[in-house]
Design a protein around this motif. Structure first.
Motif: not given
Length: 618
Positions: A215-219, A230-233, A294-299, A308-315
């Motif tokens: 669920p968490l990523h750091s670039y 960049e942070i994704i959560f 998506t099946s190919t990464g974050f878009l 829905q918030l359950g599928a949303l990601l914040i960058g």
């Protein structure tokens, strides 16, 4: 042997990824199941399972055993619609479920991208399956009631050995959240449904899951003019950190989006501090982007896209301007998810990406400058490179010797002391020759550019190759100063507006990337438009640009074919672009090997200064 086979496979995959020009996807299916002749898509929506099937005509009898097996698509569709069920078993906690509704249509096979389709597998030496050649399929739409079950099992048509009688590739999702990437449905498969959080819905099989499951990523991006973190959560992570409630099925609307942006900026303002050369720095700009997996990464989300918030990601992105590459950069990480302690991370500098991870025991994201032969990208004016006559040290020494000898002979022609008249010129010649041998003399000869002169092609190539370095500048004032060395003052704004889409290209994430290479320049048409103090020329050119853009974990790479009209102006030995008219800009599958390269310098670099000379020290 196993280790050697694994290394060979790894090399093969890296080779394919490196030489696939349009491979803009970051998370690729390695199973090849997307090339299966039959495709099943399982979507859990509320209390229903939606099953969509693409069935090959040759395999239709496995899904409807009562069919006669003829190859006429329309007759197969008509017969299949006479049955209320299909030979795929859906089991819930309460037993086998029949479809609430089922419809069969004739359709065209959906296009699917597969980077390894039809290539040779280095492990076996056999060719991997290609995209199916048959384009007409039977498309099945069916719906099943879940009845509140926590587990759902799907059983495909089986043969006598208990394996799938047909080759089926499948993919699954829960709401807008992908649950698994493409895999083969070779036996029965079971899903465990989590209605409170679709991220936690999963297949009870460790080998079948989505490739991006954390669920968490750091670039951390280290670039010549900017450091970007960049942070994704997930919104659920933000709610947990802020002690707020969370509803996974609440749809994103305009008011909720504003609230999430404000909460994110306020919460992260004093988190994950970044230090450059041991000094904590404040970001010059921060921004929040809403993403989806998506099946190919974050878009990024489309405009007015509902999710829905359950599928949303914040960058969250923080930008730190720098004048050049620092010696070290550190980020102190203090955010972890209650569901997973590991945080996948990526550090990318001019030498390439370096994947790593953050844990509570190792919470620092650190980068050290180990680039041993790196040149900072700078813009230099393109001067009038005239032809030259260079005299070597030996030739220069001979000229000096004869000159000294002539002077001495003339000076001592009437001298009475013959010994002095010989020793003086000898010593003068030896001293002069020894000094002249240390250097050479270059005599420049004027050579005006012309269509027949390869030098004109080199001038265009140098101008185009300087532009990417100018566009690396993030500051508007510095960008204008750099471009002013390559563009004429009178047409700077209009020319820049035409150059921006090419040298600040859009990436798959919607951000602005950069040009990392210019190649395959060809001059189609050339004419001189004026002469005098300022010579002007007009040329029609074609070339290729290699575009890159690392954002949100994507490494977007594209090769574009460019065709444009250039107006060039020469004044006091300096060449500048006086006008730029783009004609075509299209994506290229591979370098155009048929293009002539006689106007491109044989030893000219096709890389910008940001990456061409970057070599990591081992």
């Amino acid at each position: 042997m196993a280790k050697r086979r694994h290394n060979l496979l790894t090399f093969f995959l890296k080779f394919l990824l490196a030489f696939t020009p349009l491979a803009s996807a970051d998370y690729l299916s390695l199973t090849g199941a997307e090339t299966a002749p039959n495709i099943a898509e399982f979507a859990f929506e509320g209390e229903h399972l939606l099953l969509t099937l693409e069935i090959s005509v040759d395999d239709a009898q496995h899904f409807w055993p009562a069919l006669k097996g003829h190859g006429n698509l329309d007759r197969l569709v008509a017969e299949a619609n006479e049955y209320s069920n299909i030979n795929i078993q859906i089991r819930s906690d309460t037993g086998v479920q029949d479809p609430i509704d089922l419809r069969v249509d004739a359709a065209t096979r959906s296009p699917r991208y597969s980077p390894f389709a039809g290539v040779i597998d280095p492990r076996t030496g056999r060719r991997l399956p290609s995209i199916p050649e048959d384009k007409q399929v039977l498309k099945v739409h069916s719906r099943y009631d879940l009845q509140g079950s926590e587990t759902i099992t799907v059983v495909p048509p089986l043969d006598h050995a208990g394996f799938s009688a047909a080759t089926i590739g499948f993919i699954s999702s829960h709401g807008a959240m992908p649950v698994s990437n493409y895999a083969y449905l070779s036996r029965s498969v079971t899903w465990r449904i989590n209605r409170q959080d679709p991220w936690q819905t999963q297949i009870i099989n460790p080998k079948i899951r989505r490739q991006l499951r954390f669920p968490l990523h750091s670039y951390l991006y280290i670039e010549p003019r900017e450091i970007r973190h960049e942070i994704i959560f997930r919104p659920r992570d933000l709610a947990t950190w802020s002690d707020k409630s969370f509803d996974a099925w609440l749809p994103l609307n305009e008011l909720l989006a504003i609230q999430l942006r404000n909460d994110t900026l306020a919460f992260l303002q004093s988190r994950n501090l970044l230090a450059v050369d041991k000094k904590v720095v404040e970001p010059q700009a921060t921004e929040v982007t809403f993403l989806r997996l998506t099946s190919t990464g974050f878009l990024p989300l489309e405009v007015n896209e509902s999710i829905q918030l359950g599928a949303l990601l914040i960058g969250y992105r923080a930008r730190f301007p720098v004048d050049g590459l620092p010696q070290n950069v550190e980020v102190g990480w203090d955010l972890f998810s209650p569901f997973e302690e590991r945080v996948p991370s990526l550090i990318q500098d001019p030498a390439g990406p370096f994947p790593t991870q953050l844990t509570p025991s190792l919470p620092t994201l650190a980068w050290q400058n180990f680039l041993t032969s790196y040149d900072e990208p700078t813009v230099s004016p393109v001067t009038h490179d005239t032809q030259g006559l260079t005299i070597s040290g030996k030739g220069l020494g001979a000229i000096v010797a004869f000159a000294v000898l002539g002077v001495c002979v003339f000076r001592f022609r009437n001298a009475q002391n013959y010994l002095m008249s010989l020793i003086t010129p000898a010593l003068g010649i030896i001293l002069s020759v020894s000094l002249a041998m240390q250097s050479s003399l270059a005599i420049r000869l004027p050579a005006p550019a012309s269509q027949e002169n390869e030098q004109f092609g080199e001038i265009i190539y140098r101008l185009l190759n300087e532009l990417p370095d100018a566009y690396l500048e993030r500051d508007a004032t510095k960008l204008e100063e750099s471009l002013s060395q390559l563009l004429t003052e009178q047409t700077l704004k209009t020319t820049r507006d035409a150059l921006d889409p090419i040298f600040r290209p859009l990436t798959i994430t919607g951000d602005r990337g950069y040009v990392s290479g210019i190649s395959n320049l060809r001059i189609e048409k050339f004419e001189q438009t004026s002469s005098g103090e300022r010579q002007t020329y007009r040329t029609l050119c074609t070339w290729q640009t290699r575009n890159e853009g690392p954002f949100w974990g994507h490494s977007d790479r594209k090769l574009l074919d460019i065709r444009a009209m250039l107006d060039l102006e020469e004044h006091e030995g300096t060449w500048k672009i006086a006008g730029f008219t783009p004609i075509t800009m299209r994506e290229s599958v591979e370098p155009q090997k048929t293009w002539r390269q006689d106007t491109q310098p044989a030893n000219g670099s096709t890389q910008t200064g940001s990456t061409a000379n970057a070599t990591p020290r081992q």
